[in-house]
Design an enzyme around this catalytic site. Structure first.
Site, PDB file in Angstrom:
ATOM      1  N   VAL A  24       3.763  19.488  34.566  1.00 48.92           N
ATOM      2  CA  VAL A  24       3.654  18.466  33.517  1.00 48.92           C
ATOM      3  C   VAL A  24       2.193  18.037  33.333  1.00 48.92           C
ATOM      4  O   VAL A  24       1.680  18.018  32.204  1.00 48.92           O
ATOM      5  CB  VAL A  24       4.550  17.248  33.831  1.00 48.92           C
ATOM      6  CG1 VAL A  24       4.395  16.186  32.750  1.00 48.92           C
ATOM      7  CG2 VAL A  24       6.011  17.677  33.948  1.00 48.92           C
ATOM      8  N   GLU A  58       8.068   7.272  28.656  1.00 50.89           N
ATOM      9  CA  GLU A  58       8.887   8.076  27.740  1.00 50.89           C
ATOM     10  C   GLU A  58       9.357   9.377  28.395  1.00 50.89           C
ATOM     11  O   GLU A  58      10.493   9.823  28.197  1.00 50.89           O
ATOM     12  CB  GLU A  58       8.076   8.400  26.475  1.00 50.89           C
ATOM     13  CG  GLU A  58       8.810   9.228  25.439  1.00 50.89           C
ATOM     14  CD  GLU A  58      10.067   8.539  24.941  1.00 50.89           C
ATOM     15  OE1 GLU A  58       9.956   7.574  24.207  1.00 50.89           O
ATOM     16  OE2 GLU A  58      11.189   8.984  25.308  1.00 50.89           O
ATOM     17  N   GLY A  86      12.895  14.499  29.056  1.00 55.26           N
ATOM     18  CA  GLY A  86      11.692  15.310  28.823  1.00 55.26           C
ATOM     19  C   GLY A  86      11.041  14.997  27.489  1.00 55.26           C
ATOM     20  O   GLY A  86      10.526  13.900  27.274  1.00 55.26           O
ATOM     21  N   ILE A 136      12.437  14.584  24.577  1.00 50.87           N
ATOM     22  CA  ILE A 136      13.240  13.825  23.600  1.00 50.87           C
ATOM     23  C   ILE A 136      12.692  12.398  23.519  1.00 50.87           C
ATOM     24  O   ILE A 136      12.592  11.716  24.544  1.00 50.87           O
ATOM     25  CB  ILE A 136      14.731  13.772  24.014  1.00 50.87           C
ATOM     26  CG1 ILE A 136      15.304  15.193  24.139  1.00 50.87           C
ATOM     27  CG2 ILE A 136      15.541  12.961  23.005  1.00 50.87           C
ATOM     28  CD1 ILE A 136      16.732  15.221  24.678  1.00 50.87           C
ATOM     29  N   ASP A 144      19.116  13.072  39.871  1.00 50.97           N
ATOM     30  CA  ASP A 144      18.181  13.065  38.734  1.00 50.97           C
ATOM     31  C   ASP A 144      18.833  12.376  37.521  1.00 50.97           C
ATOM     32  O   ASP A 144      18.238  11.491  36.897  1.00 50.97           O
ATOM     33  CB  ASP A 144      17.817  14.525  38.423  1.00 50.97           C
ATOM     34  CG  ASP A 144      16.911  14.685  37.242  1.00 50.97           C
ATOM     35  OD1 ASP A 144      15.722  14.348  37.362  1.00 50.97           O
ATOM     36  OD2 ASP A 144      17.391  15.139  36.183  1.00 50.97           O
ATOM     37  N   LYS A 199      17.902   8.660  35.502  1.00 51.52           N
ATOM     38  CA  LYS A 199      17.677   8.597  34.052  1.00 51.52           C
ATOM     39  C   LYS A 199      18.702   7.669  33.387  1.00 51.52           C
ATOM     40  O   LYS A 199      18.364   6.924  32.453  1.00 51.52           O
ATOM     41  CB  LYS A 199      17.744  10.007  33.462  1.00 51.52           C
ATOM     42  CG  LYS A 199      16.602  10.903  33.938  1.00 51.52           C
ATOM     43  CD  LYS A 199      16.851  12.380  33.628  1.00 51.52           C
ATOM     44  CE  LYS A 199      15.703  13.272  34.089  1.00 51.52           C
ATOM     45  NZ  LYS A 199      16.011  14.708  33.991  1.00 51.52           N
ATOM     46  N   GLY A 258       9.969  21.109  31.231  1.00 52.40           N
ATOM     47  CA  GLY A 258       9.005  22.113  30.765  1.00 52.40           C
ATOM     48  C   GLY A 258       7.662  21.468  30.506  1.00 52.40           C
ATOM     49  O   GLY A 258       7.557  20.274  30.202  1.00 52.40           O
TER      50      GLY A 258
HETATM   51  N1  HSE Z   1      15.144  18.753  37.130  1.00 55.41           N
HETATM   52  C1  HSE Z   1      15.321  18.229  35.809  1.00 55.41           C
HETATM   53  C2  HSE Z   1      16.385  19.009  35.068  1.00 55.41           C
HETATM   54  C3  HSE Z   1      14.090  18.241  34.963  1.00 55.41           C
HETATM   55  O1  HSE Z   1      16.921  19.985  35.581  1.00 55.41           O
HETATM   56  O2  HSE Z   1      16.675  18.626  33.956  1.00 55.41           O
HETATM   57  C4  HSE Z   1      13.168  17.104  35.163  1.00 55.41           C
HETATM   58  O3  HSE Z   1      13.757  15.863  34.992  1.00 55.41           O
END
Ligand code: HSE
Length: 442
Positions: A14, A129, A134, A136, A201, A205, A302
């Site tokens: 990133v 953000e 990512g 979006i 993860d 979020k 990405g």
């Molecule tokens: N590891 C995350 C995913 C990407 O697989 O979406 C980064 O937040």
């Protein structure tokens, strides 16, 4: 116009993308917005990481203090992830009057309120953000464009790795372990996949989006979390036959009984917009009481997609700075403290797959356990397939709406029942029609 000085900590996937994007679009930002961005400090473990992005050698350091303590730096960009030293970086940056931009969902999922308050106290901003979805643009959409609404529901495919695995399992009829191993070999999944496949993860979020969307404190600990390890090819095939697809969703609902926040594999109708999101893509579905249904789709990870979100935050901060003003301080984090509804109280329909002894009275016994726990069955499907072994057969049960606590009690009882050899899976079927409850009528 004055130059806005950026210090980047972390030049991995990133951070490297952020540096490349800033350097390649520098003249466009000047021409379009009158913003002259300069990367004056960049911290990484190796100087090659900086050189590969085109960062000048004199900007490079291996010590994050050099970035945060440089008086010329206006905006600190933290892209190393993890709790430490990210926490210390924020504290030092705020104390030095510097704004922070980050993609660190794990840290913000737990402490967004604490850090936002610290930023506010020091008259600076914390922008994140890139922490959710990512590329979006969902955080700013919730913070700004949809503020006229009461946000009712946020439901997202927030983890690309798990969506990739589930999509391939569905398309190929493949087993979880085989797809995971192949995804790891191809670099789509981490060698230690836990953060993704166990839902950590997505839970971070979900907490961040619920906090911002509902304007209340929701931390990762408030989000019920269950991953995809137990999903079998058979579950996906059975769900499909019944008109559903299986997605790992982060769901946050702002209900009269409190905030409902959870991450788990979910059966949703195959014609829902979220069901069509395939591969590693992310999507966030948001219902506001005025706007109704909206959906935001894009790359959740990405280098350049995530850099798009980070650089958007940098430019937002840089706009006033370049004109000689300071951005407004971080707003007060949350004005509400809505209760979080305990998971035990969730009411939903369920899909249950059991391995049951193929003998007289076995089904009656199972149905009796459901009845005893106040769970009403809407469909029973005995599966005649290769999964049936010897004296046991697979049986699928769909339930009417039931209470989570009762379903867990029934599952525990069934696991100990002599006629049940395995409670293979208990999955929730989402009532997507409830997601739009509370939208104003036109
Ligand atoms: N590891 C995350 C995913 C990407 O697989 O979406 C980064 O937040």
């Amino acid at each position: 116009m004055r130059t806005v000085n950026v210090g980047i900590i972390g030049l991995g996937t990133v951070g490297g993308g952020v540096a490349r994007l800033i350097l390649s679009h520098h003249d466009d930002y000047v021409a379009s917005y009158g913003i002259d961005l300069a990367i004056v400090r960049a911290c990484a473990l190796e100087p090659e990481a900086a050189r590969a992005c085109g960062i000048a050698d004199e900007a490079f350091t291996t010590d994050w203090h050099d970035v945060v303590c440089d008086p010329s730096v206006d905006v600190v960009v933290e892209l190393i992830g993890g709790e430490h030293p990210a926490t210390e970086i924020y504290e030092a940056a705020f104390a030095a009057g510097k704004h922070v931009v980050t993609a660190n969902k794990a840290l913000l999922g737990r402490h967004v309120e604490q850090f936002a308050s610290k930023a506010r106290e020091n008259g600076v901003q914390l922008k994140c953000e890139a922490s959710c979805g990512g590329g979006i643009p969902i955080v700013s959409t919730l913070e700004r464009d949809l503020v006229g609404n009461k946000i009712l529901t946020i439901a997202g495919i927030l983890n690309g790795t798990t969506n990739y695995i589930l999509s391939r399992m569905e398309a190929e009829g493949a087993d979880y372990a085989d797809v995971l191993a192949d995804a790891q070999a191809k670099g789509y999944a981490e060698a230690d996949p836990s953060a993704d496949v166990d839902g950590f993860d997505a839970a971070s979020k979900t907490a961040i989006l619920a906090s911002i969307g509902f304007g209340t404190r929701v931390t990762t600990d408030d989000v019920f979390q269950q991953g995809i390890r137990t999903i079998a090819a058979e579950d996906i095939a059975q769900a499909r036959e019944l008109g559903y697809t299986v997605k790992l969703l982060g769901i946050a609902r702002n209900t009269p009984a409190g905030v409902d926040a959870r991450v788990h594999p979910t059966l949703i109708p195959i014609d829902h917009q979220l069901a069509k999101v395939a591969g590693a893509m992310n999507a966030v579905y948001v219902v506001g009481d005025a706007v109704g249904e909206t959906m935001f789709y894009g790359a959740g990870a990405g280098s350049f997609p995530t850099a798009s979100a980070v650089v958007g935050d940098i430019l937002t901060l840089a706009d006033p700075i370049s004109k000689g003003a300071e951005p407004l301080p971080e707003p007060e984090p949350f004005k509400q403290n809505l209760p979080v509804r305990p998971m035990d109280e969730l009411e939903t329909k369920y899909y249950v797959r059991l391995k049951v002894a193929d003998r007289v009275g076995a089904l009656a016994e199972v149905v009796g356990v459901f009845a005893k726990n106040d769970i009403s069955i809407s469909l029973i499907n005995q599966v005649e397939d290769a999964a049936s072994d010897g004296d046991a057969c697979s049986v699928i049960f769909l339930t009417h709406k039931a209470v989570e606590k009762n379903m867990q009690a029934a599952a525990a009882e069934l696991a100990g029942a002599s006629c049940v050899s395995e409670v293979a899976n208990v999955l929730r079927i989402e009532d997507v029609s409830a997601w739009t409850e509370g939208v104003f009528e036109n």
